[in-house]
Design an enzyme around this catalytic site. Structure first.
Site, PDB file in Angstrom:
ATOM      1  N   SER A  49       0.792  -1.044   0.010  1.00 32.42           N
ATOM      2  CA  SER A  49       0.013   0.006  -0.051  1.00 32.42           C
ATOM      3  C   SER A  49       0.992   1.098   0.221  1.00 32.42           C
ATOM      4  O   SER A  49       1.945   1.243   0.615  1.00 32.42           O
ATOM      5  CB  SER A  49      -0.884   0.011   1.152  1.00 32.42           C
ATOM      6  OG  SER A  49      -0.202   0.717   2.151  1.00 32.42           O
ATOM      7  N   LYS A  50       0.359   2.359  -0.700  1.00 33.47           N
ATOM      8  CA  LYS A  50       1.168   3.300  -0.682  1.00 33.47           C
ATOM      9  C   LYS A  50       1.184   4.188   0.639  1.00 33.47           C
ATOM     10  O   LYS A  50       2.351   4.603   0.934  1.00 33.47           O
ATOM     11  CB  LYS A  50       0.329   4.475  -1.874  1.00 33.47           C
ATOM     12  CG  LYS A  50       1.221   5.778  -1.845  1.00 33.47           C
ATOM     13  CD  LYS A  50       0.396   6.770  -2.747  1.00 33.47           C
ATOM     14  CE  LYS A  50       1.520   7.998  -3.263  1.00 33.47           C
ATOM     15  NZ  LYS A  50       0.722   9.102  -4.024  1.00 33.47           N
ATOM     16  N   ARG A  51       0.343   4.273   1.338  1.00 30.60           N
ATOM     17  CA  ARG A  51       0.393   4.605   2.780  1.00 30.60           C
ATOM     18  C   ARG A  51       1.666   4.103   3.559  1.00 30.60           C
ATOM     19  O   ARG A  51       2.270   4.821   3.901  1.00 30.60           O
ATOM     20  CB  ARG A  51      -1.036   4.680   3.438  1.00 30.60           C
ATOM     21  CG  ARG A  51      -1.923   5.556   3.423  1.00 30.60           C
ATOM     22  CD  ARG A  51      -3.056   5.573   4.430  1.00 30.60           C
ATOM     23  NE  ARG A  51      -2.723   6.129   5.512  1.00 30.60           N
ATOM     24  CZ  ARG A  51      -2.950   7.489   5.675  1.00 30.60           C
ATOM     25  NH1 ARG A  51      -3.702   8.084   4.909  1.00 30.60           N
ATOM     26  NH2 ARG A  51      -2.623   8.035   7.007  1.00 30.60           N
TER      27      ARG A  51
END
Length: 493
Positions: free
Chosen positions: A251-253
């Site tokens: 995930s980017k987060r």
RNA sequence: GUCCCCGUCGUCUAGCCUGGCCUAGGACAUCGCCCUUUCACGGCGGUAACACGGGUUCAAAUCCCGUCGGGGACGCCA
């Protein structure tokens, strides 16, 4: 197990259906690639479908990122659709299901996502009040304009089972009673993902759904929808997830730009190497082949080679040095693909990067430099650090101590450099003459060849680690070489 | 909490279905040696794994059960 194709549609039709709510990450890219490979291997059709039914979260930036990434992959597709342009089909499908009594209106106000998650409603399956509402009452309230969501009426009695065969995970069975009454239409009339996806898959005559394993448990719902709509479900093949070194879904987060496809592009990956790398995660040709061309991959790809356990993309945190951030195997494969490229092509790919970094050089010169560095770079970007000294007029500062050869001293460096200046002034700048002249000079001075070459190398390249000396001098030319040796001599004083 | 999936070297994997050929193979990474004008490439070699516990069997990484561990799904997101 051999593929049994539907006789009515002998050509497999597969789709990649991203939702434009974020950039294209490596997991999605792999899904695209596997679908593409499956289509090409079987002479089928590859479809790109934008699953954009979530108007709240869709962004144009995401659409752009997806197309940027796919364009770089350079694989292409045969048909393209946008779900938002097919809403009528979705609604029609939903109401068909409703008319069969397999769906019902739920007038309960929409839950706020947060409350639902934190609450003790983890086991929520359905709201009896809504599910049991009579048809007349339901029609009356709908006619009165009361908003409602349309929910699937999952069979609750008789211990019914929902089942499907997954090409990767095998026979899957689940008790219908364990499946909640999921939504088909939202209260604003927009279809949900489950509905839109199935309606489109049926309408587009998708034969195989190849997607991430995170959809494995959703598939029961999809089977229910297909059957309610009177369609035969496609075949399913779920892919093991790509996970970060910490074991969680990419995930980017959490993981930052390392999971974005464009990060690989910008760092100087060859798309064919990137594709090769991704193919090796969760799939194996089972014959120890690893470095493969696209053609080779297309030839041998099959669903049987897909395994069931998650694969770690072994990247380091983005804070690390550029070369350190990527999976070592991706780097190795990229280096392999770089070396496999014809010099002309590699040179052509390197040139824009060099220009973009603000250096000046010509295609002709680049073509001569390329063979000198191609075994020394892992990423296209590395050209900037491996060949920088070819592009500049003035070498960046370096420590004069570097000029001192192994087992030598400053005096020896001085002696070597002075003599080199004389010899090089007279010799033809071609590999063999340079070789002969410099070796002869070393002998006369009573130093080893290496002791002769190293000071010259540092004087000319500004560092100890560089491409082979004679080739380097040849490309650099007499004028620049003599000037740099002169500068080195000055530094020694 | 409910349901589902997975578990072979640090990582990607072969082997598992059709037990014995597995004192578990390959690759990357790592370490050492060789090649060599440096670096790199290349060559050779080393370290390194069947999660654990039971069972079935003459024989289990391979079959069965359990435990533990990891992951995923459970939304009027996709």
């Amino acid at each position: 197990m051999p593929e049994i194709l539907d006789p009515a549609s002998p050509k497999p039709r597969v789709r990649f259906a991203p939702s434009p709510t974020g950039f294209l990450h490596v997991g999605s890219a792999r899904t695209f690639i596997f679908n593409w490979l499956y289509a090409r291997h079987n002479g089928g059709i590859m479809i790109l479908r934008l699953d954009d039914t979530d108007v709240e979260r869709n962004t144009q930036a995401s659409v752009d990122s997806i197309f940027d990434g796919l364009k770089w992959l350079n694989l292409g597709w045969d048909e393209e659709y946008k779900q938002s342009e097919r809403l009528d089909l979705h609604r029609k499908t939903a109401w068909t299901i409703f008319e069969k009594g397999l769906a019902y209106r739920d007038f309960t106000p929409a839950h706020t996502g947060e409350a639902e998650k934190s609450g003790a409603q983890g086991t929520w399956l359905f709201n009896p009040g809504a599910r049991e509402l009579s048809r007349t009452e339901s029609d009356r309230r709908a006619a009165a304009g009361e908003p409602f969501a349309l929910r699937f009426r999952v069979p609750r009695d008789g211990g019914q089972l929902v089942r499907f065969a997954d090409a990767v995970y095998g026979e899957q069975v689940k008790a219908a009673a364990d499946i909640e009454d999921f939504a088909l239409l939202r209260s604003d009339g927009m279809p949900t993902y489950h509905l839109a996806s199935c309606a489109d898959d049926a309408d587009l005559r998708i034969s195989h759904i190849i997607r991430g394993q995170d959809h494995l448990s959703n598939t029961y719902k999809h089977v229910l929808i297909f059957e309610a709509a009177g369609c035969t479900p496609p075949r399913f093949a779920h892919l093991p997830l790509l996970v970060a070194p910490d074991g969680t879904k990419l995930s980017k987060r959490r993981h930052g730009p390392v999971v974005s496809v464009t990060t690989y592009r910008d760092a100087g990956f060859l798309s064919e190497a990137f594709i090769n790398f991704l193919c090796l995660l969760g799939w194996s040709p089972k014959n120890d082949r690893e470095n493969m061309s696209l053609q080779e991959l297309t030839d041998i790809f099959s669903l049987e080679g897909i395994n069931r356990s998650n694969a770690v993309v072994n990247f380091k945190d983005a804070a690390a040095a550029p070369e350190e951030t990527f999976d070592p195997k991706a780097l190795w494969l990229n280096a392999e693909h770089i070396r496999a490229l014809p010099v002309e092509e590699l040179s052509a790919r390197l040139l824009p990067i060099v220009h973009h970094a603000g250096f000046h050089t010509t295609p002709e010169k680049m073509l001569r430099i390329t063979p000198l560095i191609r075994e020394r770079i892992k990423l296209l970007r590395d050209v900037l650090t491996a060949a920088d000294f070819f592009f500049v007029d003035q070498l960046p500062p370096y420590d004069p101590a570097e000029l001192i050869p192994q087992k030598g001293d400053a005096a020896m460096a001085m002696k070597v450099l002075s003599r080199a200046r004389e010899v090089l002034a007279k010799v033809e700048f071609k590999h063999d003459p340079l070789d002969q002249a410099l070796r002869a000079a070393a002998q006369e001075l009573g130093v080893k060849a290496g002791q002769m070459f190293q000071p010259i190398r540092v004087a000319v390249c500004g560092r100890k680690n560089a491409p082979p000396l004679f080739e380097t001098l040849e490309v650099l030319g007499k004028e620049a070489t003599l000037a740099r040796i002169e500068q080195a001599v000055q530094k020694m004083r």
